[in-house]
Motif scaffolding. Structure first.
Motif, PDB file in Angstrom:
ATOM      1  N   MET A 166      29.801  39.151  37.764  1.00 29.42           N
ATOM      2  CA  MET A 166      31.093  39.556  37.957  1.00 29.42           C
ATOM      3  C   MET A 166      31.472  38.537  39.025  1.00 29.42           C
ATOM      4  SD  MET A 166      32.281  42.222  36.255  1.00 29.42           S
ATOM      5  CE  MET A 166      33.291  43.042  37.377  1.00 29.42           C
ATOM      6  N   GLY A 167      30.698  38.067  39.930  1.00 26.43           N
ATOM      7  CA  GLY A 167      31.218  37.128  41.218  1.00 26.43           C
ATOM      8  C   GLY A 167      31.741  35.847  40.460  1.00 26.43           C
ATOM      9  N   LYS A 214      40.937  37.238  40.439  1.00 31.05           N
ATOM     10  CA  LYS A 214      40.898  38.702  40.473  1.00 31.05           C
ATOM     11  C   LYS A 214      39.653  39.349  41.102  1.00 31.05           C
ATOM     12  CE  LYS A 214      43.347  39.533  36.035  1.00 31.05           C
ATOM     13  NZ  LYS A 214      43.954  40.423  35.948  1.00 31.05           N
ATOM     14  N   THR A 215      40.012  40.656  41.791  1.00 24.26           N
ATOM     15  CA  THR A 215      38.892  41.214  42.607  1.00 24.26           C
ATOM     16  C   THR A 215      37.998  41.961  41.603  1.00 24.26           C
ATOM     17  OG1 THR A 215      40.197  43.282  42.735  1.00 24.26           O
ATOM     18  CG2 THR A 215      40.619  41.599  44.412  1.00 24.26           C
ATOM     19  N   LYS A 216      36.821  42.323  42.323  1.00 19.60           N
ATOM     20  CA  LYS A 216      36.027  43.164  41.395  1.00 19.60           C
ATOM     21  C   LYS A 216      36.469  44.347  41.002  1.00 19.60           C
ATOM     22  CE  LYS A 216      30.913  44.459  41.577  1.00 19.60           C
ATOM     23  NZ  LYS A 216      29.930  44.213  42.567  1.00 19.60           N
ATOM     24  N   GLU A 217      37.371  45.001  41.726  1.00 22.16           N
ATOM     25  CA  GLU A 217      37.774  46.319  41.306  1.00 22.16           C
ATOM     26  C   GLU A 217      39.017  45.838  40.106  1.00 22.16           C
ATOM     27  OE1 GLU A 217      37.462  45.424  44.717  1.00 22.16           O
ATOM     28  OE2 GLU A 217      35.849  46.683  44.724  1.00 22.16           O
ATOM     29  N   GLU A 218      39.670  44.812  40.273  1.00 19.98           N
ATOM     30  CA  GLU A 218      40.691  44.419  39.296  1.00 19.98           C
ATOM     31  C   GLU A 218      40.212  44.158  37.833  1.00 19.98           C
ATOM     32  OE1 GLU A 218      44.407  42.534  41.301  1.00 19.98           O
ATOM     33  OE2 GLU A 218      42.571  41.524  41.320  1.00 19.98           O
ATOM     34  N   LEU A 219      38.733  43.594  37.857  1.00 17.89           N
ATOM     35  CA  LEU A 219      38.092  43.285  36.863  1.00 17.89           C
ATOM     36  C   LEU A 219      37.340  44.521  36.247  1.00 17.89           C
ATOM     37  CD1 LEU A 219      36.263  40.054  37.869  1.00 17.89           C
ATOM     38  CD2 LEU A 219      37.995  40.310  36.187  1.00 17.89           C
ATOM     39  N   GLN A 234      35.259  36.536  39.173  1.00 17.97           N
ATOM     40  CA  GLN A 234      36.151  36.803  40.160  1.00 17.97           C
ATOM     41  C   GLN A 234      36.680  35.328  40.409  1.00 17.97           C
ATOM     42  OE1 GLN A 234      33.401  39.667  42.497  1.00 17.97           O
ATOM     43  NE2 GLN A 234      35.580  39.682  43.481  1.00 17.97           N
ATOM     44  N   GLU A 235      35.775  34.284  40.649  1.00 21.34           N
ATOM     45  CA  GLU A 235      36.041  32.985  41.046  1.00 21.34           C
ATOM     46  C   GLU A 235      37.101  32.357  39.783  1.00 21.34           C
ATOM     47  OE1 GLU A 235      32.702  30.693  41.896  1.00 21.34           O
ATOM     48  OE2 GLU A 235      31.732  31.934  43.112  1.00 21.34           O
ATOM     49  N   THR A 290      38.657  33.935  37.371  1.00 18.16           N
ATOM     50  CA  THR A 290      39.958  34.462  37.148  1.00 18.16           C
ATOM     51  C   THR A 290      40.900  34.757  38.275  1.00 18.16           C
ATOM     52  OG1 THR A 290      38.983  36.806  37.268  1.00 18.16           O
ATOM     53  CG2 THR A 290      39.049  35.829  35.130  1.00 18.16           C
TER      54      THR A 290
END
Length: 61
Positions: A40-41, A49-54, A44-45, A47
């Motif tokens: 997920m990290g 996007k935040t983890k919550e958005e993903l 995030q890098e 895209t």
């Protein structure tokens, strides 16, 4: 949706992520047991996007 549910659904949605975010590689989307947060990290890098958005995006599919 908790992490276990996300992990279970991941196989279904990783193809959609590759289509939507063309710069993602198979290595970026590779899930290894116990390393979901690490993956997920990377997403995030790539895209921005935040983890919550993903998580919300994964949940919507």
């Amino acid at each position: 949706m908790n992490s276990d549910q996300l992990e279970g659904k991941w196989k279904q949605v990783k193809g959609k992520f590759k289509q939507k975010y063309g710069d993602l590689t198979d290595d970026d989307l590779k899930y290894s047991e116990g390393k979901f947060d690490e993956m997920m990290g990377r997403l995030q890098e790539k895209t921005g996007k935040t983890k919550e958005e993903l998580k919300a995006e994964i949940d919507s599919w």
